[in-house]
Design a protein around this motif. Sequence first.
Motif, short mmCIF file in Angstrom:
data_model
loop_
_atom_site.label_atom_id
_atom_site.label_comp_id
_atom_site.label_asym_id
_atom_site.label_seq_id
_atom_site.Cartn_x
_atom_site.Cartn_y
_atom_site.Cartn_z
N VAL A 76 134.48 60.28 46.24
CA VAL A 76 133.67 60.10 45.04
C VAL A 76 132.20 59.98 45.40
N LEU A 77 131.90 59.40 46.56
CA LEU A 77 130.51 59.18 46.95
C LEU A 77 129.80 60.47 47.34
N ILE A 78 130.53 61.46 47.82
CA ILE A 78 129.89 62.71 48.25
C ILE A 78 129.19 63.40 47.08
N PRO A 79 129.84 63.62 45.92
CA PRO A 79 129.10 64.25 44.81
C PRO A 79 127.97 63.38 44.28
N ILE A 80 128.15 62.06 44.30
CA ILE A 80 127.07 61.18 43.84
C ILE A 80 125.87 61.31 44.77
N GLY A 81 126.10 61.30 46.07
CA GLY A 81 125.02 61.47 47.04
C GLY A 81 124.34 62.82 46.92
N LEU A 82 125.13 63.87 46.68
CA LEU A 82 124.54 65.19 46.49
C LEU A 82 123.67 65.23 45.24
N ALA A 83 124.14 64.63 44.16
CA ALA A 83 123.35 64.60 42.92
C ALA A 83 122.05 63.84 43.13
N CYS A 84 122.10 62.72 43.83
CA CYS A 84 120.88 61.95 44.11
C CYS A 84 119.92 62.74 44.98
N GLY A 85 120.45 63.42 45.98
CA GLY A 85 119.61 64.24 46.84
C GLY A 85 118.97 65.40 46.10
N ILE A 86 119.73 66.03 45.20
CA ILE A 86 119.19 67.12 44.40
C ILE A 86 118.07 66.61 43.50
N PHE A 87 118.27 65.44 42.91
CA PHE A 87 117.23 64.87 42.03
C PHE A 87 115.95 64.60 42.80
N VAL A 88 116.06 63.97 43.96
CA VAL A 88 114.87 63.66 44.75
C VAL A 88 114.20 64.94 45.22
N GLY A 89 114.99 65.92 45.62
CA GLY A 89 114.44 67.20 46.05
C GLY A 89 113.72 67.93 44.94
N MET A 90 114.31 67.91 43.74
CA MET A 90 113.67 68.57 42.60
C MET A 90 112.38 67.85 42.21
N LEU A 91 112.38 66.54 42.28
CA LEU A 91 111.18 65.79 41.96
C LEU A 91 110.07 66.09 42.97
N ALA A 92 110.42 66.12 44.25
CA ALA A 92 109.43 66.45 45.28
C ALA A 92 108.93 67.88 45.12
N ALA A 93 109.84 68.80 44.80
CA ALA A 93 109.44 70.20 44.62
C ALA A 93 108.51 70.34 43.41
N ALA A 94 108.81 69.61 42.34
CA ALA A 94 107.94 69.68 41.16
C ALA A 94 106.56 69.13 41.48
N LEU A 95 106.50 68.05 42.23
CA LEU A 95 105.21 67.47 42.59
C LEU A 95 104.41 68.42 43.45
N THR A 96 105.05 69.03 44.45
CA THR A 96 104.31 69.94 45.33
C THR A 96 103.92 71.21 44.58
N GLU A 97 104.75 71.65 43.62
CA GLU A 97 104.41 72.85 42.86
C GLU A 97 103.19 72.60 41.98
N VAL A 98 103.15 71.45 41.36
CA VAL A 98 102.02 71.15 40.48
C VAL A 98 100.74 70.98 41.28
N LEU A 99 100.83 70.35 42.39
CA LEU A 99 99.63 70.06 43.17
C LEU A 99 99.26 71.17 44.15
N ASN A 100 100.08 72.23 44.24
CA ASN A 100 99.84 73.34 45.18
C ASN A 100 99.63 72.83 46.61
N VAL A 101 100.49 71.94 47.04
CA VAL A 101 100.34 71.31 48.34
C VAL A 101 100.56 72.30 49.48
N PHE A 102 101.61 73.10 49.39
CA PHE A 102 101.95 73.97 50.51
C PHE A 102 100.92 75.06 50.79
N PRO A 103 100.40 75.76 49.77
CA PRO A 103 99.36 76.75 50.09
C PRO A 103 98.11 76.12 50.72
N ILE A 104 97.73 74.95 50.25
CA ILE A 104 96.56 74.27 50.81
C ILE A 104 96.84 73.85 52.25
#
Length: 140
Positions: A76-104
Motif C-alpha cells: 500500500v505504501l508504494i503507490p502512496i510514495g509514488l503519488a507523493c513523489g509525483i506531486f513534489v516533482g510536478m511542483l518543482a517542475a512548475a516552479l522551474t518552468e515559471v521561473l525559466n531556471v534551466f535555460p538561465i
Amino acid sequence: MTIKTIFVMFLGLSSGLAVGAGFVAFLSVLGIIPRLTQLSKTMKMIHFYEWAAVLGVMAGAMAAMWNPEFFFTPVVLIPIGLACGIFVGMLAAALTEVLNVFPILAKRIGVDGQIAYLLMAFVFGKIIGSLFQWIYFVGK
C-alpha cells in the motif's frame, strides 16, 4: 489563564491563515492547477482539481494537528510514495518552468545546447540521493 488561552487560539488561527494565504498565493502565481489541466487536456474538470487541492490542504492540516499513526503494508505504501513523489516533482517542475531556471542555468554554466543532459543530471541526482537516504538512513 483565560486571556492566555484566547491569545494562543488567536495566534494559532492567524498563523494558519497566513500560511494558508501564502500557499494559495504560491499556487496562484505559479498557475499550477490551470497548467496541469491544460497539459492533461482536462480543462472541464478544473473544479475537481481545485477541490482536490483544498481538501488535500485541509487533510494535511488535520494530520499535522492530530499526528495520526497508520499501519500500512509495503504494498500500500508504494503507490502512496509514488503519488507523493509525483506531486513534489510536478511542483518543482512548475516552479522551474515559471521561473525559466534551466535555460538561465544552462547559459551561465556554458551548456546552452545540452539542456536535456542538464535535466537528466538533475533527475538522476535526485533519484540517487533519495535512494541513498532511504537505504542508508531510514531504519537506523
